[in-house]
Design a protein around this motif. Structure first.
Motif, PDB file in Angstrom:
ATOM      1  N   CYS A   1      -7.653   2.665  -1.170  1.00 19.81           N
ATOM      2  CA  CYS A   1      -7.448   2.500  -2.607  1.00 19.81           C
ATOM      3  C   CYS A   1      -6.057   1.917  -2.879  1.00 19.81           C
ATOM      4  CB  CYS A   1      -7.637   3.818  -3.343  1.00 19.81           C
ATOM      5  SG  CYS A   1      -6.382   5.056  -3.010  1.00 19.81           S
ATOM      6  N   GLU A   2      -5.914   1.316  -4.041  1.00 15.72           N
ATOM      7  CA  GLU A   2      -4.644   0.698  -4.414  1.00 15.72           C
ATOM      8  C   GLU A   2      -3.519   1.722  -4.465  1.00 15.72           C
ATOM      9  OE1 GLU A   2      -4.998  -1.741  -7.899  1.00 15.72           O
ATOM     10  OE2 GLU A   2      -6.582  -2.974  -7.004  1.00 15.72           O
ATOM     11  N   ARG A   3      -3.796   2.933  -4.926  1.00 12.87           N
ATOM     12  CA  ARG A   3      -2.771   3.978  -4.989  1.00 12.87           C
ATOM     13  C   ARG A   3      -2.201   4.240  -3.600  1.00 12.87           C
ATOM     14  NH1 ARG A   3       1.398   5.447  -6.802  1.00 12.87           N
ATOM     15  NH2 ARG A   3       0.670   3.799  -8.064  1.00 12.87           N
ATOM     16  N   LYS A   4      -3.072   4.264  -2.584  1.00 12.04           N
ATOM     17  CA  LYS A   4      -2.621   4.499  -1.206  1.00 12.04           C
ATOM     18  C   LYS A   4      -1.698   3.360  -0.751  1.00 12.04           C
ATOM     19  CE  LYS A   4      -3.304   6.108   3.185  1.00 12.04           C
ATOM     20  NZ  LYS A   4      -3.029   7.425   3.672  1.00 12.04           N
ATOM     21  N   VAL A   5      -2.014   2.113  -1.123  1.00  8.02           N
ATOM     22  CA  VAL A   5      -1.159   0.980  -0.753  1.00  8.02           C
ATOM     23  C   VAL A   5       0.211   1.150  -1.405  1.00  8.02           C
ATOM     24  CG1 VAL A   5      -0.845  -1.522  -0.861  1.00  8.02           C
ATOM     25  CG2 VAL A   5      -3.112  -0.578  -0.416  1.00  8.02           C
ATOM     26  N   TYR A   6       0.246   1.474  -2.678  1.00  3.89           N
ATOM     27  CA  TYR A   6       1.523   1.704  -3.358  1.00  3.89           C
ATOM     28  C   TYR A   6       2.314   2.823  -2.670  1.00  3.89           C
ATOM     29  CZ  TYR A   6       0.551  -1.257  -7.448  1.00  3.89           C
ATOM     30  OH  TYR A   6       0.313  -2.319  -8.285  1.00  3.89           O
ATOM     31  N   ASP A   7       1.631   3.914  -2.335  1.00  2.00           N
ATOM     32  CA  ASP A   7       2.297   5.038  -1.668  1.00  2.00           C
ATOM     33  C   ASP A   7       2.861   4.641  -0.308  1.00  2.00           C
ATOM     34  OD1 ASP A   7       1.715   6.682  -3.813  1.00  2.00           O
ATOM     35  OD2 ASP A   7      -0.002   7.643  -2.841  1.00  2.00           O
TER      36      ASP A   7
END
Length: 80
Positions: free
Chosen positions: A60-66
């Motif tokens: 997910c995009e949130r994981k990439v940001y994290d």
């Protein structure tokens, strides 16, 4: 070789990694971060980079940001 033997051989390194906030599964995202840096150097927008990497790595995009945030963080901030 047994799991415990690997752990014993790498005990100090693993403890240091744990203490500074490195997650063991981060190793599988090293190439993701390299691609992020290349795309950013090419002038791509962050939202485009994150969407592209999210699709490419199946996360997910949130994981990439994290991941990006964690990889950019100075290790000394997590030191205990």
């Amino acid at each position: 070789m047994k799991v415990i033997e690997i752990l014993k051989l790498n005990r100090e390194l693993l403890k240091a990694c744990y203490n500074i906030g490195i997650h063991p599964d981060d190793v599988q995202y090293i190439e993701l971060y390299n691609e992020y840096n290349k795309l950013q150097a090419n002038g791509e927008k962050i939202s485009y980079i994150v969407a592209t990497l999210s699709n490419r790595y199946g996360i997910c995009e949130r994981k990439v940001y994290d991941l990006i945030k964690r990889f950019k963080t100075d290790c000394n901030l997590y030191a205990v």
